[in-house]
Scaffold this active site. Sequence first.
Site, PDB file in Angstrom:
ATOM      1  N   GLU A 177       9.037  -4.140  13.040  1.00 15.00           N
ATOM      2  CA  GLU A 177       8.993  -2.985  12.142  1.00 15.00           C
ATOM      3  C   GLU A 177       7.761  -2.164  12.544  1.00 15.00           C
ATOM      4  O   GLU A 177       6.627  -2.645  12.406  1.00 15.00           O
ATOM      5  CB  GLU A 177       8.853  -3.462  10.688  1.00 15.00           C
ATOM      6  CG  GLU A 177       8.802  -2.327   9.688  1.00 15.00           C
ATOM      7  CD  GLU A 177       8.540  -2.789   8.254  1.00 15.00           C
ATOM      8  OE1 GLU A 177       7.862  -3.814   8.045  1.00 15.00           O
ATOM      9  OE2 GLU A 177       9.006  -2.099   7.323  1.00 15.00           O
ATOM     10  N   GLU A 213      -4.931  -3.890  -1.959  1.00 11.75           N
ATOM     11  CA  GLU A 213      -6.371  -3.669  -1.886  1.00 11.75           C
ATOM     12  C   GLU A 213      -6.707  -2.399  -1.110  1.00 11.75           C
ATOM     13  O   GLU A 213      -7.841  -1.936  -1.128  1.00 11.75           O
ATOM     14  CB  GLU A 213      -7.056  -4.890  -1.249  1.00 11.75           C
ATOM     15  CG  GLU A 213      -6.753  -5.123   0.226  1.00 11.75           C
ATOM     16  CD  GLU A 213      -5.402  -5.826   0.474  1.00 11.75           C
ATOM     17  OE1 GLU A 213      -4.545  -5.843  -0.429  1.00 11.75           O
ATOM     18  OE2 GLU A 213      -5.214  -6.327   1.598  1.00 11.75           O
ATOM     19  N   CYS A 232       9.579   1.811   3.427  1.00 15.00           N
ATOM     20  CA  CYS A 232      10.479   0.700   3.733  1.00 15.00           C
ATOM     21  C   CYS A 232      11.896   1.211   3.951  1.00 15.00           C
ATOM     22  O   CYS A 232      12.738   0.514   4.483  1.00 15.00           O
ATOM     23  CB  CYS A 232      10.467  -0.313   2.610  1.00 15.00           C
ATOM     24  SG  CYS A 232      11.162   0.348   1.107  1.00 15.00           S
ATOM     25  N   LYS A 279      -1.332  -7.324  -9.244  1.00 13.23           N
ATOM     26  CA  LYS A 279      -2.302  -7.379  -8.122  1.00 13.23           C
ATOM     27  C   LYS A 279      -1.838  -6.323  -7.114  1.00 13.23           C
ATOM     28  O   LYS A 279      -0.998  -6.588  -6.266  1.00 13.23           O
ATOM     29  CB  LYS A 279      -2.287  -8.782  -7.500  1.00 13.23           C
ATOM     30  CG  LYS A 279      -3.553  -9.201  -6.758  1.00 13.23           C
ATOM     31  CD  LYS A 279      -3.994  -8.315  -5.629  1.00 13.23           C
ATOM     32  CE  LYS A 279      -3.216  -8.476  -4.346  1.00 13.23           C
ATOM     33  NZ  LYS A 279      -3.542  -7.421  -3.343  1.00 13.23           N
ATOM     34  N   PHE A 322       0.813  -1.222   0.000  1.00 13.94           N
ATOM     35  CA  PHE A 322       0.000   0.000   0.000  1.00 13.94           C
ATOM     36  C   PHE A 322       0.842   1.266   0.000  1.00 13.94           C
ATOM     37  O   PHE A 322       0.359   2.331  -0.395  1.00 13.94           O
ATOM     38  CB  PHE A 322      -0.933   0.009   1.234  1.00 13.94           C
ATOM     39  CG  PHE A 322      -0.233   0.423   2.508  1.00 13.94           C
ATOM     40  CD1 PHE A 322      -0.037   1.768   2.798  1.00 13.94           C
ATOM     41  CD2 PHE A 322       0.263  -0.521   3.405  1.00 13.94           C
ATOM     42  CE1 PHE A 322       0.631   2.163   3.961  1.00 13.94           C
ATOM     43  CE2 PHE A 322       0.924  -0.139   4.557  1.00 13.94           C
ATOM     44  CZ  PHE A 322       1.113   1.212   4.824  1.00 13.94           C
ATOM     45  N   SER A 343       5.430  -6.983   3.291  1.00  9.11           N
ATOM     46  CA  SER A 343       5.979  -7.308   4.612  1.00  9.11           C
ATOM     47  C   SER A 343       6.747  -8.635   4.584  1.00  9.11           C
ATOM     48  O   SER A 343       6.542  -9.468   3.689  1.00  9.11           O
ATOM     49  CB  SER A 343       4.837  -7.393   5.619  1.00  9.11           C
ATOM     50  OG  SER A 343       3.936  -8.403   5.209  1.00  9.11           O
TER      51      SER A 343
HETATM   52  P1  NAD Z   1       1.647  -6.683   2.971  1.00  8.78           P
HETATM   53  O1  NAD Z   1       2.689  -7.718   3.010  1.00  8.78           O
HETATM   54  O2  NAD Z   1       0.552  -6.726   3.970  1.00  8.78           O
HETATM   55  O3  NAD Z   1       0.899  -6.695   1.532  1.00  8.78           O
HETATM   56  C1  NAD Z   1       1.631  -6.684   0.326  1.00  8.78           C
HETATM   57  C2  NAD Z   1       0.792  -7.362  -0.751  1.00  8.78           C
HETATM   58  O4  NAD Z   1       0.598  -8.738  -0.416  1.00  8.78           O
HETATM   59  C3  NAD Z   1      -0.593  -6.756  -0.941  1.00  8.78           C
HETATM   60  O5  NAD Z   1      -0.880  -6.721  -2.308  1.00  8.78           O
HETATM   61  C4  NAD Z   1      -1.499  -7.732  -0.204  1.00  8.78           C
HETATM   62  O6  NAD Z   1      -2.795  -7.822  -0.750  1.00  8.78           O
HETATM   63  C5  NAD Z   1      -0.783  -9.061  -0.358  1.00  8.78           C
HETATM   64  N1  NAD Z   1      -0.984  -9.956   0.791  1.00  8.78           N
HETATM   65  C6  NAD Z   1      -1.270  -9.605   2.080  1.00  8.78           C
HETATM   66  N2  NAD Z   1      -1.326 -10.703   2.867  1.00  8.78           N
HETATM   67  C7  NAD Z   1      -1.055 -11.756   2.057  1.00  8.78           C
HETATM   68  C8  NAD Z   1      -0.937 -13.157   2.302  1.00  8.78           C
HETATM   69  N3  NAD Z   1      -1.121 -13.690   3.521  1.00  8.78           N
HETATM   70  N4  NAD Z   1      -0.645 -13.960   1.253  1.00  8.78           N
HETATM   71  C9  NAD Z   1      -0.443 -13.441   0.016  1.00  8.78           C
HETATM   72  N5  NAD Z   1      -0.544 -12.114  -0.256  1.00  8.78           N
HETATM   73  C10 NAD Z   1      -0.835 -11.284   0.742  1.00  8.78           C
HETATM   74  O7  NAD Z   1       2.399  -5.269   2.990  1.00  8.78           O
HETATM   75  P2  NAD Z   1       1.780  -3.814   3.139  1.00  8.78           P
HETATM   76  O8  NAD Z   1       1.297  -3.632   4.528  1.00  8.78           O
HETATM   77  O9  NAD Z   1       0.867  -3.513   1.998  1.00  8.78           O
HETATM   78  O10 NAD Z   1       3.108  -2.935   2.909  1.00  8.78           O
HETATM   79  C11 NAD Z   1       3.981  -2.566   3.929  1.00  8.78           C
HETATM   80  C12 NAD Z   1       5.176  -3.503   3.996  1.00  8.78           C
HETATM   81  O11 NAD Z   1       5.867  -3.505   2.756  1.00  8.78           O
HETATM   82  C13 NAD Z   1       6.206  -3.061   5.028  1.00  8.78           C
HETATM   83  O12 NAD Z   1       6.681  -4.195   5.696  1.00  8.78           O
HETATM   84  C14 NAD Z   1       7.310  -2.416   4.186  1.00  8.78           C
HETATM   85  O13 NAD Z   1       8.580  -2.396   4.773  1.00  8.78           O
HETATM   86  C15 NAD Z   1       7.265  -3.289   2.980  1.00  8.78           C
HETATM   87  N6  NAD Z   1       7.863  -2.611   1.834  1.00  8.78           N
HETATM   88  C16 NAD Z   1       9.084  -3.038   1.397  1.00  8.78           C
HETATM   89  C17 NAD Z   1       9.693  -2.398   0.321  1.00  8.78           C
HETATM   90  C18 NAD Z   1      11.033  -2.847  -0.191  1.00  8.78           C
HETATM   91  O14 NAD Z   1      11.393  -2.465  -1.292  1.00  8.78           O
HETATM   92  N7  NAD Z   1      11.805  -3.633   0.540  1.00  8.78           N
HETATM   93  C19 NAD Z   1       9.051  -1.318  -0.301  1.00  8.78           C
HETATM   94  C20 NAD Z   1       7.809  -0.913   0.180  1.00  8.78           C
HETATM   95  C21 NAD Z   1       7.218  -1.578   1.235  1.00  8.78           C
END
Ligand code: NAD
Length: 505
Positions: free
Chosen positions: A390, A184, A289, A181, A157, A234
Amino acid sequence: MSTVRNEAARNVPLLINGEFVQSTTSDWIDVTNPVTQEVIGRAPVTTDAEMARAVSAAEETFVTWRHTPVQERMRCLMRYQALLKEHHDELAEILASETGKTMADAKGDVWRGIEVVEHGCSMPTLMMGETTENVARGIDTHSIVHPIGVCAGITPFNFPAMIPLWMFPLAVACGNTFVLKPSEQDPLTPTRLAELWQEAGFPAGTLQVVHGRKPQVDYLLEDPAIKAVSFVGSVPVATHVYRTGTHNLKRVQCMGGAKNHMVVMPDANKEQVVNHLVGASCGAAGQRCMAISVAVLVGEETRGWMDDIRKAVASIRPGPPSDPDAAYGPLISPAAKERVEQLIGTAEPEGAKLLLDGRGHTVDGYPDGNWVGPTLIDDVTPEMTVYKEEIFGPALLVMHVDSLEEAIALVNTNPYGNGTSIFTRSGAAARKYQHETEVGQVGVNIPIPVPAPFFSFTGGKNSFFGDLHAYGKQAIRFYTETRTVISRWPEEDLPSGPNMTISMR
Ligand code: NAD
């Protein structure tokens, strides 16, 4: 907290084979404005039948798109780049409405994505292979870089423009087709990116956009037609995506979460350090991040800087995108706010000093925003919950160590390895730091070292699973295969009889 209904909120469409279509699902996810809780859209939980249509459209389009000359693909990308720039403000406004980012930050999110598209416009050069003449007498070898097929992208997000733009423009310009994808929680920005994609003249089926959660991600990870998966999110989800995708023999790159340290040497410029710490920790409400979440102050002398750091962090405040003086916006959701507040609540009982407590923060006129005030926690130690998790909120932790060696050991013991920085006037200290820290991105007197698009966005330890990183040359390698051709065109007949050895003759 209850959401505010809004009859004008639109159902977010799917993009399948060049058409924006309404999902037939009965399961919709509210997209809310995090400043007001107003529902501004609804994202469909894509049905399996629609997922199948999206993947087959990508598969069928690949058959022809892969043969489209690279210059034609590049020209589509150049038109896309121009359209993104033309719609920069509009994209930032959509982005701000669903994330709550300040307008300046929302524009930055779009801009860092545009830069990746710009770089992709040199695709004919980026996809060049190599040639060596006379690898043996009369034998030449050349390598050809070609696309791999249908690629998928799953995005978080916190950068709804930049991170999708790390993925599909490069993958498709390489000759692949793509299924995205997006998160959401903020699908409106990626939907607008997809509309502009179609307007740029990319053929139908080069990009599909589906919505949903885990089941839709798992669908992409299981479908054999998907050859490569790019994920950003994450650590727990990154782990799942990497394990499942590679188990299904796909190429997978997963960028995960982070805990980024800024090491401050006593010889650093104090004013610069203080200013950078504020922006790098609380900017975007800490939902980056690459946010600096831990300041590691080296030496006794830097203890005396705490008062200035406290005053500087206390001087900023969150606010809505319409407030040009707001330093940052709300958290993405009430659940994210609750999580961050709960983590802040563990600091004092575990022995840290809560110098600024952002819990229960309010903003005049916006009683329902997911606000967390700037938070400063001193005397943090590695076993504390605030250090281990985090936080992903506007909170800066401070730790104190006696030497650079101790700071490096602390950073290297941490399980994350996304970004880090050192502030110092000593070239020797900076050299030692960049050489010895096991972290993907290192800033020297730069707090958030996000690389320009011709380099790659790297990451190590739990912040990255895979080998080829995001954008830059590594992304081109991720989205392509290399074929080597060994050829001989003899002017005279070759000696007769079989060659029973592996040598070329
Ligand atoms: P998230 O992991 O909750 O969601 C990321 C994506 O995965 C979304 O599209 C979500 O719908 C999907 N998803 C969620 N749960 C899932 C599951 N159980 N199985 C499969 N898919 C699933 O992350 P978020 O809260 O949207 O984003 C924040 C996180 O992203 C933080 O931890 C941040 O550090 C990380 N991030 C990392 C970078 C990087 O380049 N290293 C960049 C931006 C964000």
